[in-house]
Each structure stands twice: as C-alpha cells, then as structure tokens.
Design a protein around this motif. Structure first.
Motif, PDB file in Angstrom:
ATOM      1  N   LEU A 244       6.925   5.252   0.638  1.00  0.00           N
ATOM      2  CA  LEU A 244       6.646   6.429   1.461  1.00  0.00           C
ATOM      3  C   LEU A 244       7.611   6.544   2.627  1.00  0.00           C
TER       4      LEU A 244
ATOM      5  N   GLU B 118       4.433  13.491  -4.778  1.00  0.00           N
ATOM      6  CA  GLU B 118       5.447  13.263  -5.813  1.00  0.00           C
ATOM      7  C   GLU B 118       5.255  11.904  -6.478  1.00  0.00           C
ATOM      8  N   ALA B 119       4.875  10.902  -5.674  1.00  0.00           N
ATOM      9  CA  ALA B 119       4.714   9.558  -6.226  1.00  0.00           C
ATOM     10  C   ALA B 119       3.558   9.516  -7.225  1.00  0.00           C
TER      11      ALA B 119
ATOM     12  N   VAL C 187      11.280  14.096   0.450  1.00  0.00           N
ATOM     13  CA  VAL C 187      11.230  15.213  -0.479  1.00  0.00           C
ATOM     14  C   VAL C 187      11.799  16.423   0.239  1.00  0.00           C
TER      15      VAL C 187
ATOM     16  N   SER D 216       0.831  -1.194   0.000  1.00  0.00           N
ATOM     17  CA  SER D 216       0.000   0.000   0.000  1.00  0.00           C
ATOM     18  C   SER D 216       0.866   1.244   0.000  1.00  0.00           C
TER      19      SER D 216
ATOM     20  N   TRP E  79       4.638  15.133   1.076  1.00  0.00           N
ATOM     21  CA  TRP E  79       5.011  15.489  -0.298  1.00  0.00           C
ATOM     22  C   TRP E  79       5.535  14.296  -1.068  1.00  0.00           C
ATOM     23  N   VAL E  80       5.966  13.259  -0.350  1.00  0.00           N
ATOM     24  CA  VAL E  80       6.394  12.047  -1.051  1.00  0.00           C
ATOM     25  C   VAL E  80       5.196  11.421  -1.743  1.00  0.00           C
ATOM     26  N   LEU E  81       4.061  11.440  -1.048  1.00  0.00           N
ATOM     27  CA  LEU E  81       2.836  10.900  -1.631  1.00  0.00           C
ATOM     28  C   LEU E  81       2.469  11.687  -2.885  1.00  0.00           C
TER      29      LEU E  81
ATOM     30  N   LEU F 230      -1.098   3.897  -1.218  1.00  0.00           N
ATOM     31  CA  LEU F 230      -0.526   4.449  -2.440  1.00  0.00           C
ATOM     32  C   LEU F 230      -0.285   3.278  -3.381  1.00  0.00           C
TER      33      LEU F 230
ATOM     34  N   ILE G 289       6.010  17.116  -9.321  1.00  0.00           N
ATOM     35  CA  ILE G 289       5.276  18.195  -8.664  1.00  0.00           C
ATOM     36  C   ILE G 289       6.155  18.927  -7.652  1.00  0.00           C
TER      37      ILE G 289
END
Lengths: 214, 539
Positions: A49, B510-511, A54, A44, B506-508, B441, B516
């Motif tokens: 993640l 970006e993924a 980032v 998931s 922000w990783v979510l 995700l 973005i």
C-alpha cells in the motif's frame, strides 16, 4: 454522447491529494518504504500500500448543463414539506413564534440555503462518469463526493429511469446495477438519447447472461 | 452461489404440473407415498391463530358487549379448513433417484429434487410443534433462499419428529460418502449427526445478555402490552416495591434520581435479557459437516439450520464496547442469498471473545485475518474520530443550554451534571473509536475494523467484492483521508475502511480486485493539463 477522443486528464482529482509525499508529483512511484522485518506472516499490506500508486484521473464525461435545475426542483420539493410543517406548527401554536419555533427556523434556513442554492451547482461540478471496456464508473455528490467503479463482469441489469422532473427537462438516469445496492452505479442527468445509447452500450459489452454476478 | 456441485442449466429442484411426463419418469413405483403427520392438523391452526391474535384482540375490544361471534367463528373455521385441505393435498415420496412432493389443493404442484443434489436438511419447530412432537423439515440444494419462490421449496410442514432423524440420515447419505474422515463405525453410530463440534452454548454465556439491547426490546413490548390491557400499567406502578423504589430514588435529588432510575430500568431489562437470551440461544450448537455448518438453537423454538460454506464470503466479529469491556463479542456470517432480518443466522451469539475468535479461525481455516495486527490510519483520522465523536456532545450540550435558557434556573442542575457527563461519555467513545480503527490487506482478503458503540472487525474475501466506492467529504479531503467501501451481495451489502490514507485508497481496491482501476488507462492520456482542486477543467 460527449466527445471520447479528447481524454481529460487531471491529477488534481479530489481522491488523490496533492502534493504527494516524496518526489516526483502525485503519480510518481513512491520510494519503497522499509518492509516489515518479521516477514510475510504478519504483513498487513503495509509494503504494497505504501509503495504503489494508482494514477487517478477524473472520468471523461460530464452530465448535461441543465441538470442543476433538476437538482433545484428536487431540493425545493423536499424542503417545502419541512417548511410547510413549520408553518403548520406556527398556526397551531396560537400564531406565536415561540422559542423553539425560532430554533427550528435557525436550523432549517442555512441547510435549505445549502441544499437548494449551493448544492445543485456543486453537484454539477463534481458529477462525471466514464465507461471503459472493463468497468463503469461515476463520481457524484457535493459535500461528500463518491467515486464508484463497478466491473462490467459484475453487472446484473442495466436500466434507465425517468422521474417526473427528469421528464420535464428531457433527462434520464442510467442505473448499472450489481447484486448489491451499494455497488450500483447511478448516472444522473444524461440527455435521453445519450442515456439510451449508454444503456445499450453497457448491455452489449457487459454480457449479462454469463454467471450471476455475485 | 455457484456451489461446487452445480453445473450448467439443469435445476436441482423442479416445479412441475402433475400430468407432465417428466414427473412420471421420476416417480419410484416401489417407494411408498407418505403424508404429513395428522397432528399437524392441531398445530397448524394454533400457529395461524397466534399470528392472527392482534386481529382478535382488536375485534373483541371493539365489540366487547355483543352476543354473536360470527366473525371469530368464520375466521377460525377458515383456518381449520385451510389446514385440513393442506393435509389432504400434500404427500411426499423418497424414491431411489428423486424425492417428490405433491402439494396444493386448488393448483396442484409437484416439486422434485434430485437426491444427489441435496445439500442440507433444515428443521424447525416452535412451541406448539414441540408439544405435538412434529417438526418442519426443509430440503436445501445449495440455492439461495432469497432467489426461491414458495412453490419451489421442498418443505414438509410438518412431519412426526421421530421421522426427522432417519429421514435426514437417508437424504444426506450421499454427502457423507464423500467425507473421507467418516469410517463405517462412525456412520453406524452417528449417521448424519457426524460432524465436528465447534461451539456449544454454556449457561455462563448468559452473563453477556444484560449488555445488549434484547432486554430493552422485551421491556418495551411488555410496557406497550400493559398499556393495551387497561389499568394493568397503573396496577404495576402502584405495587409497593415499585412505588417504594421510585420514592427512595426521587428523594436523592435531581441528578442521582435520574441515574438511579436508569440503573433500575437497566436491571429489570437485564433480567429479561438473560431469560430471552437463554430461550433464544439455549442449546445452541455449531457443527462443522465439511461443506456445511449446522447451527442449532432455541429452547422454545428449535432450529437446526444449515449454512452452506460455498455461500460464505467472510465473517464479521461484532465487538460493541459494552460487550468488549466484559470480554465478549458476537460472530455473524457474511453470506450471499440469505434473507435479511429475522431469518438471518448468527454464527455465535454473545459469547466470550476467545470463543468468538476460535470459531472465526475455524470457519475461515486461517488464523491470520483474525489475529493479524491492523495497520493504523493517519493521525488525522484519529483527530477526526475525536471531532466527529464529540459532535453528539455539542448537540446534547446545545439542547441542555437551550433548555436552561427556556426554563430558567430550575434547569441549572442539568447544566452542571449533564454537560460534563456527556463530555466524558462521548470522549471515552471517541478514544475507543481511535483504538478500534484499522485495516489489513491480506492476500485475497480485506480486514477492516472501526466503530466503538457498534465496533466490528470484518473479514471479507476479495472474491465477494463486486464494486468499489471511494468517498471523501470536504473535511476528509483536507485531512487527506478517504473512506473506501467494498460492495458485496453478501451480508450487509457494503463494508468500509473508514478514513484511510487517500493515496492508498485505490491501491487497496486494485490489490483486491485487480484491474478495477483500468478505467484510468486511456490512450493518449498525459497531455499535462493540471486541473484546479476539484479535478475539473473548464472545457
């Protein structure tokens, strides 16, 4: 336009918490966490993640220093109506401050103080915006900060608006609107010339004609 | 909205003036010109007059003792005349290459639709239409309703119901020809009815109706209507049954009388809800026609409506706690270009959760987003569900205490019963919120779930996301969580992952939307300046 040549970098952006888990500070790659054993079928997003970071920095540009006064005027405007209602209530209630009048006053005062005195300066401190070759972003809010990024490819229209109060202070708002109202980047508190330059810049690079942005 | 069959700038439908040469090219000289059904002349004024009913009620009520009714006469004759003009001025033709509709009495318009661009044929008929055996038919080309003006619609209001099925068969023949699973025998037997049946309404589904707000809405409007009708309200309240029940409940004493009355109102609303639900969704059927989903529903007002899969960006499973306890749920599409509100379509009304999941899996073509176990959020997010979930409790308790202070010991019973009941209720909701909170995700898909009273599990394609917002309140910041919202032109406009780990926010994004977060890749970054907590340095 604010100075582009000096990028402001900070790792203490409110969207990233410091100190980070693991070693090496907020922007280091985290040590890979164990991947889920039962393979990609039930993944998931855990692996991606937890192992990626980032790098988040504050957007480079601030808004005009006189914008807090705009926020103050707007704040007074809406609270004045509420205060007027309460005064009317007082007069209709035979000029007696009844129990519920006091309750309403006790609720109104702290909120009005926060939104007229504290919020405008807080909003100024938070408000920032930036535009790159691919996206436009803004940070706004006070108690709750909102950081919004919209890819330029998704923009539908770019326009500036000026309310009465904004005209008094020589300010303008740039709206980079997408097909969803929740994806519209609104940048308040720019000087008129800056706002127009930014709007022109966005229109030029966003190429609004291709596709319909959905 | 860029459907597969749509390329370049050539329009699927065109609105022209009748004397333009482009029209003459498209008219098929051999095909006959047809008119709307003459019975529409009876239906059309009736429909308009029902919509004007409030106006009549007001005018009759204001001038109840007068002898001249010129106002009503003028309105009725205008409505009848409008219908007659529309019938006279409307004609349509199904030619070999185009279908053409001429309409408008004062300003003539010609709508032409290329036959190979037709994607769907919707029909609709309300009670008057059904009595008169006519239906409204609308031809769709895959363009969004929202971006279409009234003049652009190829809408026949209304034609003989017996003509609808042959017309639909003919207009959609080119699309069926694309379907490899359709054999010739099937074509002969089924025509445009050919498709995979995904779900059909069952009478047992009506058991979910009392656990929705439909009944309360109907009850409220009935109550409002009885107020309008003079002494009707008093007469109902004076009925022996009503009076007896109220007296019996009142004799129970303060807390139970209130609970009993609430249950009684709920039971009345429940009966109304079952009836309304059955009328609105009875005969509901969902059929898969390859690129299109057809939704049919309604007993009094029949609808047969196409949902274009090219405009589908995901689905939303609505699982409010009161339905979930009974094993039920709803399914809503996340589509671009649909009108919001009443015209928006439901994929599945209140139905057993098994059916909801099955239909969702069928439509998405993949079971992972529906069945995948969700990632839990940090424990502080759970703590926030409790503190936030109990917020209404403090407000309720505060009001009860203020009420007690104001009105004295007679309100003690509310303190004793109301406050613990509110605590249990809001605590249970908070625990349910913790259970429902999560996200996943998946490749090109975002799955998010939150809420309790209005819990939902949203499955959104990354393709449909047009902007990202990460928001964080002061409390969220100290709990190191953030709310990530994906904006989309489809459906509700924004879908959020509530209180996820702030580091992953922000990783979510970006993924799902690669690139973005490139706004942060400035040249020459990294001068090592570290700012205080707000991420802002004095310059």
């Amino acid at each position: 336009m604010p100075d582009h040549s000096v990028p402001l970098r900070s790792n203490g952006d409110p969207l990233v918490t410091v100190p980070a888990r693991g070693d090496g500070g907020a922007h280091a790659l985290r040590e890979a966490s164990p991947l889920p054993v039962d393979g990609p079928a039930s993944d998931s997003g855990q692996g991606l993640l937890t192992s990626t970071r980032v790098l988040v920095t504050a957007p480079r540009h601030r808004i005009e220093k006189r914008t807090p006064f705009l926020f103050v005027i707007e704040g007074i405007w809406s609270w004045a109506i509420l205060a007027g209602l309460q005064v009317a209530w007082y007069y209709w209630g035979e000029n007696v401050m009844g129990f519920w009048n006091w309750v309403a006053l006790a609720v109104t005062l702290p909120y009005a103080f926060m939104s007229i005195v504290v919020a405008p300066w807080w909003r100024y401190v938070v408000a920032r915006w930036d535009v790159s070759d691919t996206a436009v972003c803004s940070r706004k809010g006070w108690w709750t900060t909102q950081f919004r990024i919209a890819p330029l490819a998704r923009l539908q229209t770019v326009y500036t608006t000026r309310s009465l109060f904004e005209r008094w202070l020589g300010l303008a708002t740039v709206n980079a609107s997408t097909a969803s109202a929740h994806g519209t980047v609104e940048i308040r508190g720019l000087a008129l010339a800056d706002a127009e330059a930014l709007a022109q810049h966005l229109i030029a690079i966003a190429n609004l004609d291709s596709g319909d942005g959905t | 909205m860029t459907g597969p069959g749509e390329t370049g700038t050539d329009q699927a439908e065109e609105v022209l003036r009748p004397d333009e040469p482009a029209v003459a090219e498209k008219i098929d000289p051999e095909a006959p010109w047809q008119r709307l059904s003459w019975r529409m002349l009876l239906v059309d004024p009736l429909g308009s007059l029902t919509r004007l009913l409030p106006l009549f009620l007001i005018s009759l009520w204001l001038g109840s003792n007068r002898s001249n009714y010129w106002f009503e006469t003028v309105v009725i004759s205008l409505v009848v005349l409008a219908g007659l003009l529309r019938w006279l001025s409307t004609s349509y033709q199904v030619g070999r290459t185009h279908i053409i509709l001429k309409k408008g009495f004062f300003s003539r318009q010609v709508v032409t639709v290329a036959r190979h661009r037709i994607r769907s044929v919707d029909t609709e008929s309300d009670l008057f239409h059904r009595v008169m055996r006519v239906s409204i038919l609308e031809v769709g080309t895959g363009r969004a309703d929202a971006g279409k003006s009234g003049a652009e619609r190829f809408r026949l209001n209304a034609i003989d119901t017996a003509l609808v099925d042959p017309l639909r068969d003919e207009l959609l023949a080119h699309r069926r020809a694309l379907d490899p699973t359709l054999s010739e025998e099937d074509e002969e037997q089924w025509g445009s009815k050919y498709g995979e049946d995904i779900a059909r309404w069952r009478i047992t589904w009506a058991r979910f109706a009392p656990f929705s707000f439909i009944g309360f809405g109907v009850l409220f409007s009935l109550w409002f209507l009885t107020w309008q009708m003079g002494d009707m309200h008093d007469r109902i309240m004076d009925l022996a049954v009503v009076e007896g029940t109220v007296d019996r409940l009142d004799s129970l004493g303060p807390p139970w009388a209130f609970v009993g009355k609430a249950i009684a109102v709920w039971m009345v609303a429940g009966v109304l809800a079952v009836i309304t639900y059955a009328i609105r969704y009875g005969k509901y059927a969902l059929t898969d026609h390859g690129q299109l989903l057809y939704v049919q529903n309604g007993i009094l007002r029949r609808k047969h409506q196409a949902l274009d899969k090219a405009r589908l960006r995901g689905v939303e499973l609505r699982l409010p706690v009161y339905l979930r306890m009974l094993g039920g749920g709803r399914l809503e599409p996340i589509m671009t270009g649909t009108k919001k509100g009443a015209a928006a379509s439901t994929l599945l009304p209140q139905a057993p959760i098994g059916d909801v999941r099955r239909v969702a899996i069928h439509i998405l073509g993949d079971e992972t987003p529906v069945t995948v176990g969700l990632r839990r959020h940090p424990w502080k997010a759970a703590r926030r569900r409790l503190t936030r979930g109990l917020l209404p409790f403090w407000i309720v308790a505060g009001f009860i205490i203020l009420y007690r202070l104001d009105s004295g010991p007679s309100a003690d019973v509310w303190v004793r019963w109301g406050i613990p009941a509110a605590l249990v209720f809001f605590l249970a909701l908070s625990v349910d919120r913790i259970r429902m909170l999560g996200h996943a995700l998946l490749p090109d898909t975002l799955v998010t779930s939150h809420g309790s009273w209005a819990a939902k599990r949203t499955i959104l394609e990354a393709d449909g996301i047009i902007a990202w917002t990460v928001s964080q309140s002061v409390f969220q910041r100290s709990a190191r969580v953030a709310t990530v919202s994906a904006a989309t032109p489809a459906g509700g406009g924004v879908y959020s992952v509530v209180d996820m780990d702030a580091d992953e926010a922000w990783v979510l994004a970006e993924a799902l939307t690669p690139g973005i977060t490139d706004v942060w890749k400035h040249d020459g970054a990294g001068d090592g300046r570290v700012s205080p907590s707000m991420g802002v340095r004095p310059e």
